[in-house]
Design a protein around this motif. Structure first.
Motif, PDB file in Angstrom:
ATOM      1  N   GLU A 494       0.788  -1.264   0.049  1.00  0.00           N
ATOM      2  CA  GLU A 494      -0.171  -0.021   0.028  1.00  0.00           C
ATOM      3  C   GLU A 494       0.808   1.091  -0.003  1.00  0.00           C
ATOM      4  OE1 GLU A 494      -2.571  -0.222   3.459  1.00  0.00           O
ATOM      5  OE2 GLU A 494      -3.332  -2.003   2.691  1.00  0.00           O
ATOM      6  N   GLY A 495       0.988   1.877  -1.116  1.00  0.00           N
ATOM      7  CA  GLY A 495       1.720   3.163  -1.062  1.00  0.00           C
ATOM      8  C   GLY A 495       3.141   3.260  -1.150  1.00  0.00           C
ATOM      9  N   VAL A 496       3.815   1.948  -1.335  1.00  0.00           N
ATOM     10  CA  VAL A 496       5.230   1.949  -1.388  1.00  0.00           C
ATOM     11  C   VAL A 496       5.694   1.673  -2.778  1.00  0.00           C
ATOM     12  CG1 VAL A 496       6.981   0.702  -0.434  1.00  0.00           C
ATOM     13  CG2 VAL A 496       5.168   1.031   1.107  1.00  0.00           C
ATOM     14  N   GLY A 497       6.588   2.350  -3.245  1.00  0.00           N
ATOM     15  CA  GLY A 497       6.953   2.254  -4.525  1.00  0.00           C
ATOM     16  C   GLY A 497       8.093   1.065  -4.687  1.00  0.00           C
ATOM     17  N   LEU A 498       7.925   0.149  -5.580  1.00  0.00           N
ATOM     18  CA  LEU A 498       8.968  -0.940  -5.774  1.00  0.00           C
ATOM     19  C   LEU A 498       9.534  -0.872  -7.123  1.00  0.00           C
ATOM     20  CD1 LEU A 498       6.875  -3.772  -4.109  1.00  0.00           C
ATOM     21  CD2 LEU A 498       8.459  -2.458  -2.800  1.00  0.00           C
ATOM     22  N   ARG A 499      10.948  -0.897  -7.000  1.00  0.00           N
ATOM     23  CA  ARG A 499      11.743  -0.717  -8.051  1.00  0.00           C
ATOM     24  C   ARG A 499      12.678  -1.892  -8.325  1.00  0.00           C
ATOM     25  NH1 ARG A 499      14.808   4.636  -8.768  1.00  0.00           N
ATOM     26  NH2 ARG A 499      12.452   5.564  -8.974  1.00  0.00           N
ATOM     27  N   LEU A 500      12.758  -2.472  -9.404  1.00  0.00           N
ATOM     28  CA  LEU A 500      13.724  -3.340  -9.922  1.00  0.00           C
ATOM     29  C   LEU A 500      14.774  -3.087 -10.903  1.00  0.00           C
ATOM     30  CD1 LEU A 500      14.458  -6.589  -9.691  1.00  0.00           C
ATOM     31  CD2 LEU A 500      13.184  -6.663 -11.914  1.00  0.00           C
ATOM     32  N   VAL A 501      15.931  -3.152 -10.426  1.00  0.00           N
ATOM     33  CA  VAL A 501      17.245  -2.881 -11.381  1.00  0.00           C
ATOM     34  C   VAL A 501      17.530  -4.123 -11.896  1.00  0.00           C
ATOM     35  CG1 VAL A 501      19.520  -1.899 -11.967  1.00  0.00           C
ATOM     36  CG2 VAL A 501      17.899  -0.700 -10.142  1.00  0.00           C
ATOM     37  N   GLY A 521      -1.940  -5.252  -4.347  1.00  0.00           N
ATOM     38  CA  GLY A 521      -1.468  -3.837  -4.314  1.00  0.00           C
ATOM     39  C   GLY A 521      -2.491  -2.888  -4.463  1.00  0.00           C
ATOM     40  N   GLU A 522      -2.194  -1.624  -3.634  1.00  0.00           N
ATOM     41  CA  GLU A 522      -2.981  -0.704  -3.854  1.00  0.00           C
ATOM     42  C   GLU A 522      -2.216   0.647  -4.064  1.00  0.00           C
ATOM     43  OE1 GLU A 522      -7.038   1.095  -1.429  1.00  0.00           O
ATOM     44  OE2 GLU A 522      -6.064  -0.769  -0.648  1.00  0.00           O
ATOM     45  N   ASN A 523      -2.598   1.784  -4.979  1.00  0.00           N
ATOM     46  CA  ASN A 523      -2.143   2.977  -4.984  1.00  0.00           C
ATOM     47  C   ASN A 523      -0.546   3.099  -4.860  1.00  0.00           C
ATOM     48  OD1 ASN A 523      -4.798   4.006  -5.344  1.00  0.00           O
ATOM     49  ND2 ASN A 523      -5.041   4.051  -3.136  1.00  0.00           N
ATOM     50  N   THR A 524      -0.086   2.179  -5.595  1.00  0.00           N
ATOM     51  CA  THR A 524       1.319   2.058  -5.455  1.00  0.00           C
ATOM     52  C   THR A 524       2.104   2.024  -7.034  1.00  0.00           C
ATOM     53  OG1 THR A 524       3.319   0.945  -4.590  1.00  0.00           O
ATOM     54  CG2 THR A 524       1.466  -0.446  -5.393  1.00  0.00           C
ATOM     55  N   ALA A 560      -2.374 -19.052  -7.810  1.00  0.00           N
ATOM     56  CA  ALA A 560      -1.580 -17.796  -7.609  1.00  0.00           C
ATOM     57  C   ALA A 560      -2.382 -16.566  -7.938  1.00  0.00           C
ATOM     58  CB  ALA A 560      -0.039 -17.727  -8.017  1.00  0.00           C
ATOM     59  N   VAL A 561      -2.425 -15.593  -7.039  1.00  0.00           N
ATOM     60  CA  VAL A 561      -3.365 -14.508  -7.183  1.00  0.00           C
ATOM     61  C   VAL A 561      -2.751 -13.252  -7.036  1.00  0.00           C
ATOM     62  CG1 VAL A 561      -5.598 -13.491  -6.395  1.00  0.00           C
ATOM     63  CG2 VAL A 561      -5.212 -16.007  -6.263  1.00  0.00           C
ATOM     64  N   VAL A 562      -3.265 -12.394  -8.001  1.00  0.00           N
ATOM     65  CA  VAL A 562      -2.795 -10.989  -7.983  1.00  0.00           C
ATOM     66  C   VAL A 562      -3.727 -10.036  -8.181  1.00  0.00           C
ATOM     67  CG1 VAL A 562      -1.362  -9.235  -9.350  1.00  0.00           C
ATOM     68  CG2 VAL A 562      -0.664 -11.810  -9.356  1.00  0.00           C
ATOM     69  N   ARG A 563      -4.043  -9.304  -6.960  1.00  0.00           N
ATOM     70  CA  ARG A 563      -5.016  -8.233  -7.162  1.00  0.00           C
ATOM     71  C   ARG A 563      -4.435  -6.960  -6.965  1.00  0.00           C
ATOM     72  NH1 ARG A 563      -7.032 -11.848  -3.027  1.00  0.00           N
ATOM     73  NH2 ARG A 563      -8.679 -13.217  -3.598  1.00  0.00           N
ATOM     74  N   LEU A 564      -4.827  -5.881  -7.969  1.00  0.00           N
ATOM     75  CA  LEU A 564      -4.216  -4.782  -7.851  1.00  0.00           C
ATOM     76  C   LEU A 564      -5.227  -3.519  -8.056  1.00  0.00           C
ATOM     77  CD1 LEU A 564      -1.052  -5.501 -10.364  1.00  0.00           C
ATOM     78  CD2 LEU A 564      -1.348  -5.547  -7.884  1.00  0.00           C
ATOM     79  N   GLU A 585      -4.625 -16.273 -11.371  1.00  0.00           N
ATOM     80  CA  GLU A 585      -5.734 -15.221 -11.372  1.00  0.00           C
ATOM     81  C   GLU A 585      -5.494 -13.760 -11.285  1.00  0.00           C
ATOM     82  OE1 GLU A 585     -10.196 -14.302  -9.611  1.00  0.00           O
ATOM     83  OE2 GLU A 585      -9.152 -16.030  -9.185  1.00  0.00           O
ATOM     84  N   VAL A 586      -5.553 -12.900 -11.975  1.00  0.00           N
ATOM     85  CA  VAL A 586      -5.304 -11.569 -12.043  1.00  0.00           C
ATOM     86  C   VAL A 586      -6.366 -10.847 -11.800  1.00  0.00           C
ATOM     87  CG1 VAL A 586      -3.827  -9.554 -12.809  1.00  0.00           C
ATOM     88  CG2 VAL A 586      -2.878 -12.075 -12.878  1.00  0.00           C
ATOM     89  N   VAL A 587      -6.592  -9.635 -11.005  1.00  0.00           N
ATOM     90  CA  VAL A 587      -7.671  -8.757 -11.056  1.00  0.00           C
ATOM     91  C   VAL A 587      -7.113  -7.360 -10.949  1.00  0.00           C
ATOM     92  CG1 VAL A 587      -9.837  -7.878  -9.906  1.00  0.00           C
ATOM     93  CG2 VAL A 587      -9.433 -10.526 -10.007  1.00  0.00           C
ATOM     94  N   TRP A 588      -7.475  -6.418 -11.905  1.00  0.00           N
ATOM     95  CA  TRP A 588      -6.755  -5.178 -11.972  1.00  0.00           C
ATOM     96  C   TRP A 588      -7.763  -4.205 -12.086  1.00  0.00           C
ATOM     97  CZ3 TRP A 588      -1.105  -4.603 -13.981  1.00  0.00           C
ATOM     98  CH2 TRP A 588      -0.777  -3.303 -14.078  1.00  0.00           C
TER      99      TRP A 588
END
Length: 744
Positions: A494-501, A521-524, A560-564, A585-588
């Protein structure tokens, strides 16, 4: 004259406070209850600080002569029992845990479980007590050297001693198993070898009984994982699932250490070790020794099997094999020969024979109950006040709301100094339990090492007033090749930016998901950006992935579930990759996904296995993917055809002209490919590419234009209305590394 102990409390006692006299203490059954005004407070929190604060003082009748180290939840002292004039070991609960209800329960649990056990290969408990605010347990003091120090100082053990010590610990585990006790922290430092050559098991700090009759397992709110070098795969996923077979896995790791001088998976970070226990075959114990009998090598291999059902099912069965190996070598282990067939169930005792050991246990349990009752009566004024978690008041009675009582907050800060402060996400994940919250109380970009979530539900969020970004750099050839790996359980961001190099060698991901794991994930903001050496406008997709599903987690077939919600996913690479027969399953909802690769790639499943299957539900989102939306691929090595089911509402899809929205490729026939994709649209808009689907299988290539789709989709061959210019013109990370939060 004995010096009274410093108090760990935060009372308003002045430096001139008077210590309670010896006559003011009660010495019933080794339990000391202080009376009168406590001495001045001492700010001791770490093991070393507790050692310095209490060494030379007395707790009840126990004079703490020497601090000898930290064990589990507290500091351990060599002490003198002045009542019986004997040497004992005293474990003192650390200061920051003394006011923690869950930690006090665990401390009491350790005493109660130790009292259930009476075996020559297990350290015995004498008493529990509390004095001047310090809670403590009194154990038998065992002279000797722990296996860790023995091997470090003298090198790997010879085979006869390794057999003997393993058999003796297995006997201890059999005794504990018969009484329903699982140790859960078997490791070399918890095994002390006496001068007489007997291995004795100590430290029940993580032990547990099976949850019975609705009584909660302490793991639910207060249990840590254990030790990474020796933890079983199932205990890493869910500590509550550990049984005696988990202890046997840890004993197998310990036997490996005795024979080689190192645990099976000694290299890498804590995260990498957890994954190796889950997925990697251990090295051969005989790789660097020529005196390991094949039968012993087979014992180690069986102990280290990933699946509990493939290991020894009881310690007695292990002892039987060890005795047989020793007999072949002409060595007498001098251990009990429990019939293996009988060891599968606890041995029955005559009821009358139980009374000699049940009576002291009942007395001890009553003493403990009285002790904790008095403790909480004395602190009842504190219980009347509301408790504050993350800035919100919650009921003073946490049992009224189980969700609240299990929810603790750990704060990632610069220079951690307070209770609950940690220096990094990796550190927070070591201490956090199921239901806990990890807050990022900083702004800007912080570098993090790859991390793992296993068997827990955790929330990672931005602290109020902060705009944090965690940046993960995956090293070349690193394992895991992901910033965050969710083996099992749930991670909510929630609200944390995550960056991959991404790694220069490719194949890295921001998230790895195990089967049955959930990412929310929510608002990130999720980002994948190339290092500074890249040139703006010239970036390619490479092999970088935002979310990769298909991580093996035993034999589970869970989805495996992804909810954004309101998430921005920006950068090079592909957003989602699924393979190995995974179900995802992905819900965006809301937000946007702008990538230099595709939104989705699905690979085929193994021959004879289930096909990889992905179900997407997309609402009010922008999907701009430079290589097309989806690619489904089967091959001779993964021939089971993947499938895709999409439901989309009011979404906007951008695909460069000349490409295709959906591409299917492999060795299958067109008819099979046609039924493998289902697309249901309501109010969507498709811009750019004129081809909806391309099939390139065993027959001639087949293309379906948007104009040939029924029912018709709203399509525009141009891409317009993009205020930022080319949507795939990703800039190089700016030197200031300031977090970006683009509008949707």
């Amino acid at each position: 004259m004995d010096t009274p102990p410093p108090s760990p409390t935060d009372d308003d006692t002045t430096a001139g406070g008077v210590a309670p006299s010896a006559a003011a203490r009660s010495d019933s059954d080794g339990t000391a209850i202080s009376a009168g005004r406590p001495p001045p407070p001492v700010m001791a929190s770490s093991m070393e600080e507790i050692g310095r604060a209490l060494e030379g003082h007395s707790l009840g009748p126990y004079l703490l002569e020497q601090f000898v180290g930290g064990g589990g939840m507290g500091a351990v002292f060599r002490a003198i029992d002045t009542t019986l004039n004997r040497v004992v070991a005293v474990k003192v609960l650390s200061r920051q845990h003394s006011s923690d209800v869950d930690m006090l329960r665990r401390f009491k649990n350790e005493a109660q479980l130790a009292a259930r056990l009476d075996h020559e290969n297990i350290g015995r408990v004498h008493a529990v007590g509390s004095d001047a605010g310090w809670h403590f347990i009194v154990f038998e003091f065992i002279e000797g050297t722990n296996l860790r120090d023995m091997v470090h100082d003298g090198g790997p053990l010879d085979v006869p001693r390794a057999l003997l010590f393993t058999a003796q610990v297995a006997e201890a585990l059999e005794h504990a198993c018969e009484r329903g006790v699982v140790h859960r922290d078997i490791k070399p430092s918890n095994i002390i070898v006496t001068p007489a050559g007997r291995a004795r098991l100590v430290d029940m700090g993580l032990a547990r009984l099976p949850a019975v009759g609705g009584v909660p397992d302490l793991t639910e709110t207060g249990m840590t994982l254990g030790t990474y070098d020796y933890i079983s795969p199932e205990q890493a996923r869910d500590p509550r699932a550990a049984d005696v077979r988990s202890d046997l896995y840890s004993l197998g790791c310990t036997l490996f250490f005795m024979l080689t001088g190192r645990p099976p998976f000694a290299d890498g970070t804590a995260v990498q070790k957890l994954l190796q226990h889950q997925q990697s075959a251990p090295p051969s114990v005989a790789a660097n020794r020529d005196d390991i009998p094949p039968a012993l090598e087979a014992v180690v291999e069986r102990l280290l099997c990933k699946q509990p059902d493939e290991r020894y099912q009881t310690p007695a069965a292990l002892v039987a094999d060890l005795v047989g190996i020793a007999g072949d070598l002409g060595v007498d282990l001098d251990v009990e020969r429990t019939p293996v067939g009988l060891s599968e169930q606890p041995r029955r005792r005559d009821a009358s024979s139980s009374w000699p050991w049940m009576l002291p246990v009942m007395v001890l349990a009553a003493t403990i109950a009285a002790l904790w009752g008095l403790t909480w009566m004395r602190k009842s004024w504190r219980a009347a006040a509301p408790r504050v978690v993350a800035g919100a008041a919650v009921p003073a009675n946490p049992s009224a709301d189980p969700a609240v009582s299990a929810r603790r907050t750990w704060r990632i800060v610069d220079g951690p100094s307070g209770l609950g402060d940690v220096a990094s996400l990796a550190e927070a994940l070591v201490v956090a339990d199921d239901g806990d919250v990890v807050e990022c109380a900083f702004s800007g970009v912080r570098d993090e090492e790859p991390c793992v979530v296993a068997g827990r539900g955790l929330t990672l969020r931005a602290a109020p007033g902060h705009d944090p970004v965690l940046r993960f750099s995956v090293p070349v050839g690193g394992s895991p090749a992901a910033g965050l790996t969710i083996v099992s359980g749930t991670l909510t961001v929630e609200g944390v930016g995550l960056r991959l190099v991404p790694s220069a060698s490719g194949g890295s991901a921001l998230f790895n998901l195990g089967r049955g794991a959930t990412l929310s994930g929510e608002n990130t903001l999720f980002e994948i950006r190339e290092p500074r050496r890249a040139i703006a406008g010239s970036m390619t997709a490479g092999d970088a992935v935002f979310v990769r599903g298909g991580l093996r987690d035993g034999e589970t077939t869970s989805t495996a579930v992804v909810r954004l919600t309101g998430v921005q996913a920006l950068g090079v690479g592909t957003f989602l990759v699924a393979d190995r027969g995974t179900a995802m399953e992905v819900v965006w909802s809301g937000g946007r996904c702008v990538t230099g690769g595709r939104f989705l790639r699905i690979d085929g499943g193994p021959r004879g296995g289930q096909g990889t299957a992905v179900r997407l539900t997309l609402r009010d989102a922008l999907l701009a993917n430079q290589e097309g939306f989806a690619l489904l691929v089967d091959s001779p090595t993964a021939p089971t055809m993947p499938s895709l089911r999409v439901t989309t509402e009011r979404c906007r899809f951008l695909t460069p002209p000349g490409l295709t929205l959906i591409e299917q490729s492999g060795i299958g026939q067109p008819d099979a490919y046609r039924t493998a994709v289902e697309w249901i649209d309501a109010g969507g808009r498709y811009e750019g590419a004129t081809v909806f689907r391309r099939i390139d299988g065993a027959a001639e290539r087949e293309e379906t234009p948007f104009s040939g789709v029924s029912p018709a989709l709203r399509h525009d061959p141009s891409i317009g209305g993009w205020a930022e210019g080319n949507p795939w013109d990703f800039p190089v990370i700016p030197p200031a590394d300031a977090p970006r939060r683009p509008d949707s």
